[in-house]
Design a protein around this motif. Structure first.
Motif, PDB file in Angstrom:
ATOM      1  N   UNK A 174       0.801  -1.062   0.035  1.00  0.00           N
ATOM      2  CA  UNK A 174       0.149   0.121  -0.038  1.00  0.00           C
ATOM      3  C   UNK A 174       0.715   1.333  -0.014  1.00  0.00           C
ATOM      4  N   UNK A 175       0.249   2.506   0.286  1.00  0.00           N
ATOM      5  CA  UNK A 175       0.864   3.786   0.258  1.00  0.00           C
ATOM      6  C   UNK A 175       1.883   3.808   1.307  1.00  0.00           C
ATOM      7  N   UNK A 176       2.873   4.499   1.251  1.00  0.00           N
ATOM      8  CA  UNK A 176       3.679   4.780   2.271  1.00  0.00           C
ATOM      9  C   UNK A 176       3.062   5.610   3.515  1.00  0.00           C
ATOM     10  N   UNK A 223     -10.347   7.012   4.197  1.00  0.00           N
ATOM     11  CA  UNK A 223     -10.077   7.877   3.243  1.00  0.00           C
ATOM     12  C   UNK A 223      -8.878   7.601   2.090  1.00  0.00           C
ATOM     13  N   UNK A 224      -8.124   6.493   2.642  1.00  0.00           N
ATOM     14  CA  UNK A 224      -7.075   5.933   1.607  1.00  0.00           C
ATOM     15  C   UNK A 224      -7.629   5.379   0.406  1.00  0.00           C
ATOM     16  N   UNK A 225      -7.269   5.979  -0.758  1.00  0.00           N
ATOM     17  CA  UNK A 225      -7.880   5.227  -1.834  1.00  0.00           C
ATOM     18  C   UNK A 225      -7.233   4.095  -2.524  1.00  0.00           C
ATOM     19  N   UNK A 226      -6.190   3.885  -1.970  1.00  0.00           N
ATOM     20  CA  UNK A 226      -5.534   2.554  -2.518  1.00  0.00           C
ATOM     21  C   UNK A 226      -5.245   1.593  -1.148  1.00  0.00           C
ATOM     22  N   UNK A 349       5.688  14.597   3.328  1.00  0.00           N
ATOM     23  CA  UNK A 349       6.565  14.766   2.431  1.00  0.00           C
ATOM     24  C   UNK A 349       6.786  13.715   1.228  1.00  0.00           C
ATOM     25  N   UNK A 350       6.645  12.488   1.938  1.00  0.00           N
ATOM     26  CA  UNK A 350       6.711  11.248   1.045  1.00  0.00           C
ATOM     27  C   UNK A 350       5.578  11.179   0.076  1.00  0.00           C
ATOM     28  N   UNK A 351       4.367  11.248   0.679  1.00  0.00           N
ATOM     29  CA  UNK A 351       3.179  11.433  -0.046  1.00  0.00           C
ATOM     30  C   UNK A 351       3.189  12.420  -1.390  1.00  0.00           C
TER      31      UNK A 351
END
Length: 386
Positions: A174-176, A223-226, A349-351
């Protein structure tokens, strides 16, 4: 030797901003360490750095973190330059570890690729760097531990292995930013496991602070799309291992004379990394050993993967050791503020760099959860232990 130079300069309070690049997936343009976009260097090249002739400053800084002789510095208006350098490179290392780690995982095929092998070899890279510090003249003394001391370190190594492997798998699935939000809920796991297995006493105020922590993770998940259950469950598993590791490490340090035989926080971290590498190697061989030939081909044919993979291991080792040394020099409140700020910086920042979703509900959950973690850390100082 780039990271070796970075650590030395950090600990001698010399701020260095090297220029290097990483290549990401899709249309993400790489950035230099100063934030400017730069041409893609498919070899992940670093700028030329002059290798220092002496590592005396490294040992002085480490001694200072251990509460030994103070680091020699010019007297100023109450500003601890060395501590500021520790914070700077701790945040920088954490930020770049998350980026290089994610890029390497994406290049390797994500969760369906080689996440456990990558996690294992990251520890191997860090462990090799730790051993180089022991071998390099006048850098760090070799631990004088007994075989019984080594066995006592194994539970910490096992928990470190589990926490790292689960964390890397979560970031591959998933997303970081989402994985970091879930990992921010570690105090909830620490409180529960500490009460159940280590007879830890948690105040009522702290238990109440876990409500926004858990609520923040729920909102962030919505709220996480992925969103994937694999990312959520393995990030939670990483928290379980991290909570056990903290308690086992605390118990380990009560062993009479062990601190002196280990020889400092740097050696302690290096030993845990090496032990964790051994545990991870076994699990990676069992679960991904049949794909090892494909992993070798990936290394040979994908320089973007290779450079980010190697540097992720170096960043991981460096930022964790600097975090340990920073914590040794600060009080509980400062640590709480620092950890809270670090998570916000890394998540946002990473996002932005990796162009991950920053849905308003996800951001709301992020700040609610991290705010709850900060409150959990300082609530007893505010209201007093009940």
């Amino acid at each position: 030797l780039f990271l070796f130079v970075v650590v030395i300069l950090a600990m001698s309070a010399t701020i260095l901003l090297p220029s290097w690049t990483f290549a990401a997936q899709g249309n993400i343009a790489p950035r230099s360490l100063t934030g400017y976009r730069v041409p893609v260097d498919h070899h992940g090249g670093f700028g030329k750095i002059v290798d220092p002739r002496s590592t005396l400053s490294f040992r002085r800084a480490e001694a200072s973190a251990e509460g030994g002789a103070p680091v020699e510095a010019k007297k100023g208006p109450g500003i601890d330059i060395v501590l500021m350098a520790y914070f700077f490179f701790w945040y920088l290392g954490n930020y770049y570890y998350n980026i290089t780690n994610k890029v390497a995982l994406v290049q390797a095929g994500g969760a369906a690729g080689y996440p456990l092998t990558i996690a294992t070899l990251q520890l191997g890279v860090g462990g090799l760097f730790g051993m180089l510090l022991w071998a390099y003249p006048d850098t760090r003394k070799l631990p004088q531990i007994t075989f019984d001391d080594f066995k006592r370190n194994l539970p910490v190594g096992f928990c470190s292995a589990g926490a790292h492997m689960a964390s890397v798998f979560a970031l591959s699935a998933g997303a970081v930013s989402f994985g970091q939000i879930v990992k921010a809920a570690e105090p909830a796991f620490a409180a529960l496991l500490g009460t159940m297995f280590y007879k830890a006493k948690i105040s009522k105020a702290k238990w109440l602070c876990l409500i926004p922590v858990i609520g923040g993770v729920v909102f962030a998940s919505l709220g996480e799309l992925s969103f994937t259950w694999a990312a959520l469950s393995t990030a939670g598993l990483a928290n379980v291992f991290a909570a056990f590791k903290a308690n086992e490490n605390k118990k380990l340090m009560t062993t009479p004379g062990l601190k002196d035989r280990i020889g400092g926080v740097g050696n302690q971290f290096a030993l845990s990394i090496l032990n964790a590498f051994l545990f991870c190697a076994v699990l990676a061989a069992v679960l991904e050993g049949y794909k090892f030939g494909g992993f070798i081909e990936l290394i040979r044919n994908n320089p973007i993967f290779l450079s980010n993979f190697i540097f992720s291991g170096l960043w991981f080792y460096a930022y964790n050791e600097l975090a340990t040394m920073t914590i040794k020099r600060t009080n509980a409140v400062t640590q709480s503020v620092a950890n809270t700020a670090k998570r916000v910086i890394v998540i946002v920042g990473v996002a932005i760099v990796l162009r991950e979703s920053l849905d308003p509900l996800k951001l709301f959950g992020c700040f609610i959860g991290i705010g709850g973690v900060f409150l959990y850390s300082v609530i007893d100082d505010i209201v007093g232990k009940k």
